[in-house]
Design a protein around this motif. Structure first.
Motif, PDB file in Angstrom:
ATOM      1  N   ILE A  27       0.853  -1.188   0.000  1.00 28.60           N
ATOM      2  CA  ILE A  27       0.000   0.000   0.000  1.00 28.60           C
ATOM      3  C   ILE A  27       0.885   1.233   0.000  1.00 28.60           C
ATOM      4  O   ILE A  27       1.792   1.361   0.827  1.00 28.60           O
ATOM      5  CB  ILE A  27      -0.931   0.017   1.226  1.00 28.60           C
ATOM      6  CG1 ILE A  27      -1.908  -1.171   1.182  1.00 28.60           C
ATOM      7  CG2 ILE A  27      -1.701   1.331   1.307  1.00 28.60           C
ATOM      8  CD1 ILE A  27      -2.769  -1.304   2.424  1.00 28.60           C
ATOM      9  N   GLU A  28       0.611   2.161  -0.914  1.00 23.34           N
ATOM     10  CA  GLU A  28       1.371   3.413  -0.959  1.00 23.34           C
ATOM     11  C   GLU A  28       0.755   4.460  -0.032  1.00 23.34           C
ATOM     12  O   GLU A  28       1.457   5.122   0.714  1.00 23.34           O
ATOM     13  CB  GLU A  28       1.434   3.945  -2.386  1.00 23.34           C
ATOM     14  CG  GLU A  28       2.093   5.311  -2.520  1.00 23.34           C
ATOM     15  CD  GLU A  28       3.518   5.343  -1.999  1.00 23.34           C
ATOM     16  OE1 GLU A  28       3.986   6.432  -1.622  1.00 23.34           O
ATOM     17  OE2 GLU A  28       4.185   4.288  -1.980  1.00 23.34           O
ATOM     18  N   PHE A  29      -0.566   4.633  -0.091  1.00 20.90           N
ATOM     19  CA  PHE A  29      -1.201   5.562   0.835  1.00 20.90           C
ATOM     20  C   PHE A  29      -2.668   5.205   1.020  1.00 20.90           C
ATOM     21  O   PHE A  29      -3.278   4.502   0.207  1.00 20.90           O
ATOM     22  CB  PHE A  29      -1.060   7.024   0.387  1.00 20.90           C
ATOM     23  CG  PHE A  29      -1.770   7.392  -0.897  1.00 20.90           C
ATOM     24  CD1 PHE A  29      -3.147   7.589  -0.942  1.00 20.90           C
ATOM     25  CD2 PHE A  29      -1.043   7.601  -2.069  1.00 20.90           C
ATOM     26  CE1 PHE A  29      -3.797   7.947  -2.114  1.00 20.90           C
ATOM     27  CE2 PHE A  29      -1.678   7.966  -3.253  1.00 20.90           C
ATOM     28  CZ  PHE A  29      -3.060   8.140  -3.272  1.00 20.90           C
ATOM     29  N   ILE A  30      -3.213   5.692   2.132  1.00 22.51           N
ATOM     30  CA  ILE A  30      -4.646   5.681   2.405  1.00 22.51           C
ATOM     31  C   ILE A  30      -5.114   7.126   2.341  1.00 22.51           C
ATOM     32  O   ILE A  30      -4.459   8.023   2.883  1.00 22.51           O
ATOM     33  CB  ILE A  30      -4.954   5.098   3.800  1.00 22.51           C
ATOM     34  CG1 ILE A  30      -4.476   3.653   3.926  1.00 22.51           C
ATOM     35  CG2 ILE A  30      -6.453   5.210   4.102  1.00 22.51           C
ATOM     36  CD1 ILE A  30      -5.279   2.654   3.145  1.00 22.51           C
ATOM     37  N   GLU A  31      -6.238   7.352   1.682  1.00 18.70           N
ATOM     38  CA  GLU A  31      -6.754   8.713   1.566  1.00 18.70           C
ATOM     39  C   GLU A  31      -8.088   8.843   2.284  1.00 18.70           C
ATOM     40  O   GLU A  31      -9.003   8.034   2.072  1.00 18.70           O
ATOM     41  CB  GLU A  31      -6.938   9.090   0.095  1.00 18.70           C
ATOM     42  CG  GLU A  31      -7.530  10.480  -0.116  1.00 18.70           C
ATOM     43  CD  GLU A  31      -7.802  10.788  -1.581  1.00 18.70           C
ATOM     44  OE1 GLU A  31      -8.766  11.534  -1.859  1.00 18.70           O
ATOM     45  OE2 GLU A  31      -7.075  10.266  -2.452  1.00 18.70           O
ATOM     46  N   ALA A  92     -11.518   7.328   1.391  1.00 22.43           N
ATOM     47  CA  ALA A  92     -11.938   7.578   0.022  1.00 22.43           C
ATOM     48  C   ALA A  92     -11.137   6.788  -0.990  1.00 22.43           C
ATOM     49  O   ALA A  92     -11.602   6.574  -2.118  1.00 22.43           O
ATOM     50  CB  ALA A  92     -11.818   9.068  -0.299  1.00 22.43           C
ATOM     51  N   ALA A  93      -9.922   6.373  -0.628  1.00 21.50           N
ATOM     52  CA  ALA A  93      -9.080   5.691  -1.609  1.00 21.50           C
ATOM     53  C   ALA A  93      -7.968   4.914  -0.934  1.00 21.50           C
ATOM     54  O   ALA A  93      -7.529   5.255   0.173  1.00 21.50           O
ATOM     55  CB  ALA A  93      -8.485   6.699  -2.596  1.00 21.50           C
ATOM     56  N   VAL A  94      -7.532   3.883  -1.638  1.00 23.12           N
ATOM     57  CA  VAL A  94      -6.325   3.137  -1.274  1.00 23.12           C
ATOM     58  C   VAL A  94      -5.448   3.112  -2.520  1.00 23.12           C
ATOM     59  O   VAL A  94      -5.921   2.746  -3.602  1.00 23.12           O
ATOM     60  CB  VAL A  94      -6.643   1.698  -0.834  1.00 23.12           C
ATOM     61  CG1 VAL A  94      -5.354   0.930  -0.541  1.00 23.12           C
ATOM     62  CG2 VAL A  94      -7.560   1.692   0.387  1.00 23.12           C
ATOM     63  N   ALA A  95      -4.205   3.531  -2.371  1.00 22.28           N
ATOM     64  CA  ALA A  95      -3.266   3.501  -3.490  1.00 22.28           C
ATOM     65  C   ALA A  95      -2.407   2.254  -3.380  1.00 22.28           C
ATOM     66  O   ALA A  95      -1.780   2.007  -2.346  1.00 22.28           O
ATOM     67  CB  ALA A  95      -2.386   4.747  -3.495  1.00 22.28           C
ATOM     68  N   LEU A 138      -9.470   2.868  -6.080  1.00 15.49           N
ATOM     69  CA  LEU A 138      -8.231   2.106  -5.955  1.00 15.49           C
ATOM     70  C   LEU A 138      -7.258   2.664  -6.994  1.00 15.49           C
ATOM     71  O   LEU A 138      -7.480   2.550  -8.201  1.00 15.49           O
ATOM     72  CB  LEU A 138      -8.484   0.615  -6.205  1.00 15.49           C
ATOM     73  CG  LEU A 138      -9.403  -0.074  -5.187  1.00 15.49           C
ATOM     74  CD1 LEU A 138      -9.757  -1.477  -5.655  1.00 15.49           C
ATOM     75  CD2 LEU A 138      -8.743  -0.123  -3.807  1.00 15.49           C
ATOM     76  N   TYR A 139      -6.199   3.300  -6.495  1.00 10.67           N
ATOM     77  CA  TYR A 139      -5.191   3.893  -7.375  1.00 10.67           C
ATOM     78  C   TYR A 139      -4.086   2.883  -7.666  1.00 10.67           C
ATOM     79  O   TYR A 139      -3.805   1.993  -6.859  1.00 10.67           O
ATOM     80  CB  TYR A 139      -4.548   5.112  -6.707  1.00 10.67           C
ATOM     81  CG  TYR A 139      -5.409   6.343  -6.672  1.00 10.67           C
ATOM     82  CD1 TYR A 139      -5.653   7.081  -7.823  1.00 10.67           C
ATOM     83  CD2 TYR A 139      -5.955   6.802  -5.474  1.00 10.67           C
ATOM     84  CE1 TYR A 139      -6.433   8.238  -7.787  1.00 10.67           C
ATOM     85  CE2 TYR A 139      -6.732   7.945  -5.422  1.00 10.67           C
ATOM     86  CZ  TYR A 139      -6.967   8.645  -6.591  1.00 10.67           C
ATOM     87  OH  TYR A 139      -7.748   9.782  -6.548  1.00 10.67           O
ATOM     88  N   PHE A 140      -3.431   3.069  -8.810  1.00  6.82           N
ATOM     89  CA  PHE A 140      -2.260   2.280  -9.167  1.00  6.82           C
ATOM     90  C   PHE A 140      -1.049   3.222  -9.228  1.00  6.82           C
ATOM     91  O   PHE A 140      -1.029   4.177 -10.019  1.00  6.82           O
ATOM     92  CB  PHE A 140      -2.451   1.597 -10.521  1.00  6.82           C
ATOM     93  CG  PHE A 140      -3.602   0.622 -10.539  1.00  6.82           C
ATOM     94  CD1 PHE A 140      -3.587  -0.510  -9.751  1.00  6.82           C
ATOM     95  CD2 PHE A 140      -4.705   0.849 -11.356  1.00  6.82           C
ATOM     96  CE1 PHE A 140      -4.647  -1.401  -9.761  1.00  6.82           C
ATOM     97  CE2 PHE A 140      -5.771  -0.037 -11.373  1.00  6.82           C
ATOM     98  CZ  PHE A 140      -5.746  -1.165 -10.571  1.00  6.82           C
ATOM     99  N   VAL A 141      -0.050   2.936  -8.413  1.00  8.26           N
ATOM    100  CA  VAL A 141       1.122   3.802  -8.301  1.00  8.26           C
ATOM    101  C   VAL A 141       2.376   2.983  -8.566  1.00  8.26           C
ATOM    102  O   VAL A 141       2.586   1.939  -7.928  1.00  8.26           O
ATOM    103  CB  VAL A 141       1.200   4.433  -6.892  1.00  8.26           C
ATOM    104  CG1 VAL A 141       2.495   5.222  -6.726  1.00  8.26           C
ATOM    105  CG2 VAL A 141      -0.005   5.329  -6.638  1.00  8.26           C
ATOM    106  N   ASP A 142       3.203   3.443  -9.493  1.00  6.77           N
ATOM    107  CA  ASP A 142       4.473   2.757  -9.742  1.00  6.77           C
ATOM    108  C   ASP A 142       5.682   3.644  -9.448  1.00  6.77           C
ATOM    109  O   ASP A 142       6.821   3.258  -9.700  1.00  6.77           O
ATOM    110  CB  ASP A 142       4.544   2.213 -11.178  1.00  6.77           C
ATOM    111  CG  ASP A 142       4.326   3.280 -12.237  1.00  6.77           C
ATOM    112  OD1 ASP A 142       4.364   4.480 -11.898  1.00  6.77           O
ATOM    113  OD2 ASP A 142       4.115   2.913 -13.415  1.00  6.77           O
ATOM    114  N   ARG A 143       5.436   4.836  -8.926  1.00  4.30           N
ATOM    115  CA  ARG A 143       6.531   5.734  -8.529  1.00  4.30           C
ATOM    116  C   ARG A 143       6.581   5.780  -7.007  1.00  4.30           C
ATOM    117  O   ARG A 143       5.900   6.596  -6.390  1.00  4.30           O
ATOM    118  CB  ARG A 143       6.309   7.138  -9.096  1.00  4.30           C
ATOM    119  CG  ARG A 143       6.212   7.184 -10.611  1.00  4.30           C
ATOM    120  CD  ARG A 143       6.083   8.608 -11.091  1.00  4.30           C
ATOM    121  NE  ARG A 143       5.915   8.678 -12.535  1.00  4.30           N
ATOM    122  CZ  ARG A 143       6.019   9.786 -13.253  1.00  4.30           C
ATOM    123  NH1 ARG A 143       6.295  10.932 -12.644  1.00  4.30           N
ATOM    124  NH2 ARG A 143       5.849   9.767 -14.554  1.00  4.30           N
TER     125      ARG A 143
END
Length: 301
Positions: A27-31, A92-95, A138-143
């Motif tokens: 998990i990158e972040f919780i929003e 609101a979101a999980v990345a 649900l976000y997708f983060v590769d950075r």
């Protein structure tokens, strides 16, 4: 004539790794979305988080402790479909960290996920997202390694330590999701088909609230996290709008020491006949009508 059948001895103990089609890596972040960011910020600071950066163009703050990132979004609209955030904070979101965000997004759409339209402004990254439970994304983060999304979209707060240490080694453990009646198989299939989650055997339960079904991510062991699906209590009328992400689980190698440290900061924990602090886990009180955190014993740091 006696014959000896040749076998490959290596195959006898071969272990097939769990499929990880998106290259999930934690998990990158919780929003959180809220119209009262200061009130939520006070709760997060009690839990050991510190505000470290502001978004360049939106009313959004980045909180951090150790490797845990929490974003507080008070920008309107903060939710999909143009909805404004309310007084009660909601997750609101999980990345999700992935190997290739664009490829992960395309694969998810190919398997039936619903795209969240992008609302990127000038000088902002386009982070692909799909619809999750309720109004969540649900976000997708590769950075997230040498170069992160925060380097582009956020401005550091002057004079603030950009890397505040985690309280007692706290780290992301997972999220708890409330679902409707008879929906556990539907949501299990959603996470299995899109991301490669697997159901955790009943004997491998965690924490002090082991209800429902626990799904394990296909991430490497160091970044693995869990999603706990919880249906309404028996006899409770199902309300579809009640589906959503309920709380965040944080792992710690020593629950009791962490509870003691957070207690010094003013954090209160639930102590009742059914739920009480022990070495397996603990549950904070609920703030602002919907914000709580669950501590779970986990040796990873």
């Amino acid at each position: 004539m006696n014959t000896v059948r040749q076998t490959n001895t290596a195959d006898r103990e071969s272990i097939t790794p769990a499929a990880n089609p998106l290259g999930l890596d934690g998990i990158e972040f919780i929003e959180y979305a809220t119209s009262k960011p200061q009130a939520l910020g006070q709760v997060l600071e009690m839990m050991g988080f510190r505000p470290v950066a502001r978004h360049r163009s939106r009313e959004v703050l980045l909180y951090r402790q150790g490797a845990i990132h929490v974003i507080v979004n008070a920008h309107a609209p903060a939710l999909p479909e143009g909805e404004a955030a309310g007084d009660k904070p909601v997750i609101a979101a999980v990345a999700l960290r992935v190997r290739d965000a664009a490829a992960a997004y395309r694969r998810a759409l190919d398997r039936g996920a619903w795209a969240v339209p992008s609302r990127v402004e000038v000088m902002e990254l386009n982070i692909p997202a799909i619809h999750g439970v309720g109004t969540s994304r649900l976000y997708f983060v590769d950075r997230y390694d040498q170069f992160s999304i925060y380097d582009v979209d956020f401005v550091p707060i002057p004079g603030v330590d950009p890397r505040p240490p985690a309280v007692a080694g706290l780290h992301f453990f997972g999220v708890v999701q409330y679902i409707g009646n008879d929906r556990v198989d539907d949501w299990s299939e959603f996470y299995r088909e899109l991301f490669g989650f697997t159901e955790l055997p009943a004997e491998q339960r965690f924490g002090i609230l082991p209800k429902g079904r626990i799904l394990q991510s296909p991430c490497p062991a160091a970044s693995r996290f869990y999603i706990q699906l919880i249906e309404p209590e028996a006899g409770v009328l199902d309300v579809e709008d009640d589906e959503g992400l309920q709380r965040v689980g944080l792992g710690t190698a020593d629950v009791l020491a962490t509870v003691a440290e957070l207690g010094k900061r003013g954090v209160e924990f639930v102590e009742s006949r059914g739920v009480h602090t022990e070495d397996r886990g603990a549950l904070t009180r609920t703030w602002l009508g919907g914000v709580s955190f669950e501590l779970v014993h986990d040796e990873r740091g």
